[in-house]
Each structure stands twice: as C-alpha cells, then as structure tokens.
Design an enzyme around this catalytic site. Structure first.
Site, PDB file in Angstrom:
ATOM      1  N   ASP A 119      39.563  42.215  77.587  1.00  0.00           N
ATOM      2  CA  ASP A 119      39.332  41.740  78.952  1.00  0.00           C
ATOM      3  C   ASP A 119      38.174  40.747  79.028  1.00  0.00           C
ATOM      4  O   ASP A 119      37.416  40.593  78.063  1.00  0.00           O
ATOM      5  CB  ASP A 119      38.993  42.943  79.854  1.00  0.00           C
ATOM      6  CG  ASP A 119      40.219  43.745  80.215  1.00  0.00           C
ATOM      7  OD1 ASP A 119      41.234  43.134  80.593  1.00  0.00           O
ATOM      8  OD2 ASP A 119      40.158  44.991  80.117  1.00  0.00           O
ATOM      9  N   ARG A 152      36.382  51.899  78.337  1.00  0.00           N
ATOM     10  CA  ARG A 152      35.377  51.709  79.393  1.00  0.00           C
ATOM     11  C   ARG A 152      35.399  52.858  80.401  1.00  0.00           C
ATOM     12  O   ARG A 152      34.356  53.265  80.921  1.00  0.00           O
ATOM     13  CB  ARG A 152      35.593  50.367  80.084  1.00  0.00           C
ATOM     14  CG  ARG A 152      35.190  49.196  79.182  1.00  0.00           C
ATOM     15  CD  ARG A 152      35.723  47.871  79.683  1.00  0.00           C
ATOM     16  NE  ARG A 152      35.237  47.536  81.005  1.00  0.00           N
ATOM     17  CZ  ARG A 152      35.691  46.501  81.733  1.00  0.00           C
ATOM     18  NH1 ARG A 152      36.645  45.709  81.238  1.00  0.00           N
ATOM     19  NH2 ARG A 152      35.193  46.258  82.918  1.00  0.00           N
ATOM     20  N   ARG A 190      44.314  42.612  73.288  1.00  0.00           N
ATOM     21  CA  ARG A 190      43.978  41.587  74.289  1.00  0.00           C
ATOM     22  C   ARG A 190      42.774  42.046  75.110  1.00  0.00           C
ATOM     23  O   ARG A 190      42.922  42.698  76.134  1.00  0.00           O
ATOM     24  CB  ARG A 190      45.194  41.321  75.171  1.00  0.00           C
ATOM     25  CG  ARG A 190      46.269  40.512  74.425  1.00  0.00           C
ATOM     26  CD  ARG A 190      47.573  40.509  75.167  1.00  0.00           C
ATOM     27  NE  ARG A 190      48.118  41.867  75.240  1.00  0.00           N
ATOM     28  CZ  ARG A 190      49.222  42.199  75.907  1.00  0.00           C
ATOM     29  NH1 ARG A 190      49.901  41.291  76.561  1.00  0.00           N
ATOM     30  NH2 ARG A 190      49.639  43.449  75.901  1.00  0.00           N
TER      31      ARG A 190
END
Lengths: 249, 249
Positions: free
Chosen positions: A52, A199, A50
């Site tokens: 972002d 990230r 999923r």
C-alpha cells in the site's frame, strides 16, 4: 523471450503504493518506465506483494519479460538503477528465471517487519520509517498475545473491507514481537496475508502493549470474525516487506 | 536563571548545519525559535559539536538558560518537540544542570559514526543517510590502516582549510572499522576533532578499502602534514554525531 526476476528495495513514502494508479506515482510505473527506457520494450511488471501507499520494501520480488534475449542480468540491474535514479527505488538483484516462475503465484512465503519507535521523543532521523508510539509498551505482553494469532484462522477481524482475497482463512506461521533498543519490532511470516492484516494485527497488539487489552481480548477479537472487533490499523510508515520465499526450481 | 541540557537528534539533510546562517535554516535556529515559542524568552543555544550541512546527530548535546525558573524538564522536552514538529529535530532528553556546565567546553569526548553502504545497488530506504560506495571494500584492511591514525598526532593532512582550531594536534582514542551486513561502519572517538577530520579520514580509508592505498600510504599521508596528501572528503550523508561525553559533575 527471457523472464527476469528482480529483488527490489524502495522507500514507500513518495508513492501511492506498488500498483499503477491514476492518483499518483506507483513503484510499478517507475520500474516499467525504466525498462522501456533501457530496452525500448513495453513490459508489464508483476510483484509478489502489492504494498500500500507509504509501505516500504527491502526485498520485494517482481518479474517481467523481454523479447530480445541478449540482455545480461548485470545490465538489467544497472540500467534500471540508472533510469530510476530520481526515485527511492533500487534493484538489489536481477536473475534470469524459467518461464514458469511468477513473482506472485510462485511465492510460498512472505515476511514483513513492523517497526514501532517507542519513546517519548518523536523520531527525527527515522521519520516516515517507523510508527511513533510515545506511551511505554510491554513488548513481552505483546509477544504473548501475538501467539494467539499464530496458526490457521479466519482472520476477518484483521482484514480490510476492500480486501479481494477469496477466503479470510490464512495460516500465520510466525508473529514475533521483540524490543530492540527504543524500537519494538514485529516480524510476521506466512504464505500470504489478507489486505491490511499485518497493520491491523499491529494496531491490536499495540493495545495489548499499553495494557488496554489482554491476550484473551485478542482471542475474542479473532473469534468474532468481525473487523470492528479488531484494533486500529497501524500507519504504513512502519511496515516493510522484507523477503519473499519460493520453492527451489 | 536555570540552565538546561538537551540531548538532540536530527536529520541533517534539510539544514545548512547546526549553526545559524544567512544562507538557510540551521538546527540552532529551529531550537532557539521553539524555546521562544514556548517560553517567550530569547535564549541562545550552545552545542557540543557544530555539525556541517547534511550531517546527522543521534546525540548532539546543547544547553541554554531560562530566566524564569519554574519550567520542568518534561515541559521543556515536550514543548520543544511540539514547536519543532515540522522539522526533523527531536529533543530526546532535557535535564537541569549546574551553571558551570557548558555543552561545548565541558565535553571530554565526542563519538561519531560514519556509515558506508557498500553494495552494487544504490540505497533506496537509506538514501541521504549513508555514503554509497558500489565497489567492494575490504573492511579489515581499512581497520588495519585506521590504527595508524589512532593516538596523538598532527592531523593537518585530514583538516579542512577553513578549520579554526588553534592546533592541528589531536588525540584520536578510537577508530574502528567493521562490516555490518551491506554496510561498513567507522566509529571515531576523541576528546575533540578538527573540522572535516572524520570525513577526511573516512575518504582516505575508502582508498585503502578499494586497494588503492596501503596502511603505509596512510602513515605517509599523516606524516606529510599537508591536506593535499590525504584522501577525499567523504560526503556528509553518512556522518552521525552519536554521543558526547562529560565528566561526572
């Protein structure tokens, strides 16, 4: 009932992320509405990762079921692409799979790419598709420090506070940093990742690239098991879900 | 007076083309307004190749003059990029050149890239940056036929009716077609091109790729010296001005 597996490409820019949300349009909603438009059925679409808001995918994998059993994979692909036309979402491939297949739970490997545009001038053509870092980065130093993170570790220092995973322990199989012209590419491969893990690792490696941190600092940050010990969260623009791996059925 | 040479990258999508026009925003206007914003001077910007609406550039070259002679090239680059921030236009490099330098008239070579996305699924991430051709194309056949066009010819059959060049005779130095994953890349190199020449050659080669035309048909089209004998004009989305060459000063 027939289960279909989809390989999905999308530009994350205009979306609130993969998941359906009240705050805006999710990729999931675009695909689900296209399924209803061509089949008349209300199917729920499950994905492997999923992503972002703002994160892109070349090879997201998803599955859904249709009650009517007469729709070919070619029709599924072309009909979905037709109905999703206004949106930057595209079905690369549709396949029929066994009912035991689950896009998320059957996945054994995820591969992400993070693209940093590392030059003085900001990107024009690649705007929204890279993280622009004007300061010159040392890709070799970044790659060296990245190797500290490879293996089985408690990745709490690189985990978003809202992460819902039961355990912060993950096995990172590959973290490779290479320079490709004006860009620096970070390839990350694992069975699964924590929320924001790629990230947060990228933001930390950026600090190594600009000489602020050493590999030893990254090692210390990992050992601290504390999010505030890790580096910044890199923006979503540069992140791509490239590929999802499954055991052969 | 000091003359500056700029290397400019832009996404052609939102623009009416390079040139200033009453119908919308041109890249030229964006650069000129940024020059005025940082220097207070009203400079005219000249470019090497006036790209059409929707055509992109990795390496457009332009020049302009400033009366005040104390502005460093670093300041020019960074100040222009700062003032152009809302637009997908970026100065990659600024250099000081001799007054004899002219971006357009001193250029001895232009190199263009045309990108065709050749797969069933329409592009999501590369939308607006490629020409999507779903039908499978034979890149080798396209490359073979392309060689018919290399050399000195009357290119009337591949020239836009509004083309202002004095002569339709041009020397095409290179026209190379290669497959790169899901894409087909066409590299075109010449001292100069006629209006729409690359896009018209690309549209014609596409007909070869899908088996409708042969190399002999392309040869006949060239010999006809009649625009209606050539193929369709490929859309601007896939075209990039990659590089402009100059004699060493």
């Amino acid at each position: 009932m027939v289960r279909y597996r989809l390989t999905v490409e999308y530009d994350g820019g205009p979306f609130v992320g993969w998941q359906r949300q009240d705050t805006g349009l999710g990729v999931q909603q675009v695909v689900e509405e296209a399924i209803t438009a061509f089949s008349g059925e209300e199917a729920r679409v499950h994905c492997a990762g999923r992503t972002d808001a703002g994160v892109h995918a070349y090879g997201q994998v998803a599955h859904f079921d249709l009650v009517r059993g007469d729709v070919t994979t070619k029709t599924v692909r072309d009909a979905l692409n037709h109905h999703m036309k206004p949106h930057p979402v595209s079905i690369i491939e549709a396949e029929i799979v066994d009912d035991a297949f689950h896009a998320r739970f059957s996945a054994t490997e995820r591969e992400y790419l993070y693209r940093i545009m590392n030059r003085r001038a900001r990107p024009a053509i690649e705007r929204g598709h890279v993280w622009w870092v004007p300061q010159t980065l040392d890709a070799e130093a970044m790659h060296g420090a990245a190797q500290v993170l490879v293996g089985k570790h408690d990745f709490t220092s690189f985990r978003a506070s809202i992460c819902q995973a039961q355990s912060p322990v993950k096995t990172l199989d590959e973290l490779r940093v290479t320079r490709v012209g004006d860009e620096i590419h970070i390839k990350a491969r694992a069975r699964s990742f924590l929320h924001h893990q790629v990230r947060n690792m990228t933001g930390t490696l950026m600090d190594v690239g600009r000489g602020k941190w050493t590999a030893a600092d990254v090692e210390a940050a990992l050992a601290a098991c504390d999010r505030s010990a890790g580096g910044q969260t890199a923006p979503p623009d540069g992140l791509y879900l490239v590929r999802v791996g499954y055991e052969p059925l």
